[in-house]
Design a protein around this motif. Structure first.
Motif, short mmCIF file in Angstrom:
data_model
loop_
_atom_site.label_atom_id
_atom_site.label_comp_id
_atom_site.label_asym_id
_atom_site.label_seq_id
_atom_site.Cartn_x
_atom_site.Cartn_y
_atom_site.Cartn_z
N LYS A 232 0.46 -0.93 0.13
CA LYS A 232 -0.20 -0.08 0.44
C LYS A 232 1.01 1.62 -0.05
O LYS A 232 1.95 1.25 0.66
N ALA A 233 0.33 2.76 -0.60
CA ALA A 233 1.01 3.07 -1.03
C ALA A 233 0.69 4.42 0.04
O ALA A 233 1.13 5.12 0.49
N ASN A 234 -0.36 4.57 0.64
CA ASN A 234 -0.51 4.56 2.52
C ASN A 234 0.07 3.71 3.49
O ASN A 234 -0.70 2.97 4.41
N TYR A 235 0.88 4.18 3.69
CA TYR A 235 1.87 3.53 4.90
C TYR A 235 1.63 3.60 5.93
O TYR A 235 2.05 2.64 7.03
N ARG A 236 0.92 5.16 6.36
CA ARG A 236 0.64 5.38 7.94
C ARG A 236 -0.30 4.81 8.75
O ARG A 236 -0.37 4.72 9.76
N GLU A 237 -1.23 3.68 7.57
CA GLU A 237 -2.14 2.84 8.28
C GLU A 237 -1.71 1.04 9.43
O GLU A 237 -2.03 1.52 9.95
N PHE A 238 -0.53 1.50 9.04
CA PHE A 238 0.48 0.23 9.65
C PHE A 238 1.03 0.31 10.36
O PHE A 238 1.68 1.54 11.33
N GLU A 239 1.16 -0.99 10.99
CA GLU A 239 2.56 -0.71 12.34
C GLU A 239 3.80 -1.36 11.91
O GLU A 239 3.28 -1.89 10.70
N PRO A 240 5.13 -0.57 12.80
CA PRO A 240 5.98 -0.67 11.54
C PRO A 240 6.23 -2.13 11.23
O PRO A 240 6.14 -3.26 12.04
N ASN A 241 7.04 -2.38 9.94
CA ASN A 241 7.39 -3.23 8.90
C ASN A 241 5.94 -4.05 9.08
O ASN A 241 6.34 -5.53 8.82
N THR A 242 5.29 -3.83 8.44
CA THR A 242 3.77 -4.93 7.95
C THR A 242 3.72 -4.60 6.64
O THR A 242 3.05 -5.39 6.02
N ASN A 243 4.11 -3.58 5.88
CA ASN A 243 3.92 -2.92 5.04
C ASN A 243 4.84 -3.15 3.75
O ASN A 243 5.04 -1.89 2.91
N ILE A 244 4.82 -4.63 4.30
CA ILE A 244 6.72 -5.18 3.12
C ILE A 244 6.80 -6.18 2.35
O ILE A 244 5.78 -6.53 2.59
N TYR B 59 10.48 -0.05 7.40
CA TYR B 59 10.04 0.46 6.29
C TYR B 59 8.62 0.48 5.66
O TYR B 59 8.48 -0.18 4.17
N ASN B 60 7.83 0.28 6.41
CA ASN B 60 6.50 0.59 5.59
C ASN B 60 6.69 1.29 4.36
O ASN B 60 6.12 1.26 3.27
#
Ligand SMILES: [Zn+2]
Length: 467
Positions: free
Chosen positions: A24-36, A145-146
């Motif tokens: 996802k380009a919207n990385y702001r909603e994720f827990e750290p290092n889960t949008n990878i 790294y999200n």
């Protein structure tokens, strides 16, 4: 003469996915290092797949800033080692084999002044470093790294700015353009970052890196000009260097020199082919671009007779112009514009307030129509608007709850008018000989009804009774 040039990094926050992978380009909603995924983490054997929408949106930005757009674009590897960059290179663009970045030379008008755009490139954002602890000893650096691989456009200007005020005006225009294009939300934390280069008459050029918001960019430029002028006045030479913006202390600080002597060893990114963007594609993109701010402004003035200044404010903010577009009719357009610019803008002046606002375009339409039909006075409408923003109730419910409705009952209004007539014999005589002065009596009726008398009905009744 002071010369300021900018390098602005704007994330394409409205895209679904990252530049080279499906995260996802919207990385702001994720827990750290889960949008990878293996691609944005640069794991061996992973291959980038270019996000077509990102190329399209970046090309639209180039068109909006009056830039040339090349036939073919290419991507390059910028090699450097840093903990926020898992691949050890960033995929970006470079005009080394001719102009192959998404945008070439362009122009943005800031008032009467031309600001030249040097180029626009599409690239990936690195991850984020988060520092914790406050003493040297306990300082911990965490890596998230999200954000790695989020699509970013870099807009580079010529050193055409002469003072921080011009910089601010340009940033306002640029934010509005990007928001209007629907590519970016400049109010999101970290969505807009910048570097600046600043030089004063007779001095060397100083680069300022790491400016985290548009708000700080103006401050950083201002600080740097003052610092250089102070050195100059004491005959201390201004050395050519890179400085970092310290956003806590609001000052620029010299970077250690070894950080500057980077050799990025750019080379073509062999995993992404050159992309051809022919005239047909460009024309299609152009046709998909939303109406520009300047054309909206013109339309508001010519079609609805909205004053130029009001049209200017209304058209340059997408949130308000979208509301206007949905709420207005040919009859109430001026009233809707008036409510938005004089009352609403003061009520929802921050991102948080906008997001929590319960006001819809149909509320706005109701209010404008009710003012025009004499159901509610402007002053009461303002109170109603305030309530609706908070609780989203129907206008008619708020009018009865707070007793905001105009006194439009003929009998009731007649009684009030009778009492005004008996209290103001002199003004009544005057109005008989000079009908223009009847407004004084209308004012007295308004006073008695706390501004809630239906103005048209009041005037008609007064005229009937004394003229
Ligand atoms: Zn990924």
């Amino acid at each position: 003469m002071t010369k300021i040039g900018l390098e602005i990094h704007s994330q394409l926050t409205k895209l679904e996915s990252k530049l080279f992978c499906p995260c996802k380009a919207n990385y702001r909603e994720f827990e750290p290092n889960t949008n990878i995924c293996p691609i944005c983490m640069g794991l061996p054997g992973s291959l980038p797949r270019l996000n077509q929408k990102a190329v399209e949106k970046a090309t639209m930005i180039a068109m909006e800033l009056n830039c040339t757009t090349p036939e073919k674009i290419a991507f390059f590897r910028k090699n450097y080692f840093y903990p926020d960059l898992p691949k050890n290179f960033q995929i970006t663009q470079l005009n080394i084999y001719g102009d192959t970045s998404v945008g070439g030379k362009g122009i943005v008008m800031v008032g009467e002044k031309k600001i030249r755009i040097t180029r626009i490139q599409l690239e990936e954002d690195p991850g984020r470093l988060i520092y914790e602890g406050n003493s040297e000893k306990n300082l911990v650096t965490l890596v998230d790294y999200n954000r790695a691989g989020t699509p970013l456009v870099e807009i580079v200007t010529e050193p055409d700015f002469e003072n921080p005020k011009e910089v601010r005006e340009f940033l306002n225009i640029l934010s509005s353009l990007l928001e209007n294009l629907g590519v970016s939300d400049p109010s999101l934390e970290g969505a807009m970052r910048a570097d600046a280069n600043v030089s004063i008459e007779g001095g060397n050029k100083v680069e300022i890196k790491n400016i985290g918001s548009f708000h700080d960019l103006e401050k950083a430029v201002h600080f740097e000009i003052t610092r250089q002028q102070s050195l100059h006045s004491r005959d201390i030479p201004i050395i050519q260097e890179t400085r970092h913006w310290d956003d806590k202390r609001k000052i620029t600080i010299s970077s250690r020199s070894k950080e500057e002597d980077l050799d990025y060893r750019y080379f073509l990114e062999g995993d992404i082919p050159w992309i051809r963007i022919g005239n047909k594609v460009k024309e299609k993109l152009k046709s998909e671009m939303p109406e520009s701010i300047s054309s909206k402004k013109q339309r508001y003035v010519s079609k609805y007779n909205i004053p130029v200044q009001v049209a200017d404010v209304l058209s340059s903010d997408k949130f308000y112009s979208d509301l206007f577009e949905e709420a207005h009719t040919k009859e109430n357009a001026k009233e809707v514009a008036n409510i938005i610019t004089t009352d609403l803008m003061g009520l929802v002046d921050t991102r948080e307030k906008r997001e929590s606002s319960k006001l819809t375009s149909s509320h706005l339409k109701d209010i404008a129509d009710s003012i025009q039909s004499g159901k509610i006075a402007r002053n009461s409408a303002k109170n109603a608007l305030n309530e609706i923003v908070k609780n989203g109730k129907k206008l008619s419910d708020i009018i009865s709850e707070l007793d905001l409705g105009n006194v439009s009952d003929e009998l009731e209004l007649s009684k009030i008018i009778e009492s005004v007539i008996s209290e103001e014999p002199q003004a009544v005589e005057q109005a008989k000989s000079n009908p223009q002065t009847i407004n004084y009596l209308v004012g007295k009726v308004m006073q008695k009804t706390k501004g809630k008398a239906d103005p048209k009905l009041t005037l008609d009744l007064l005229k009937n009774k004394i003229l």
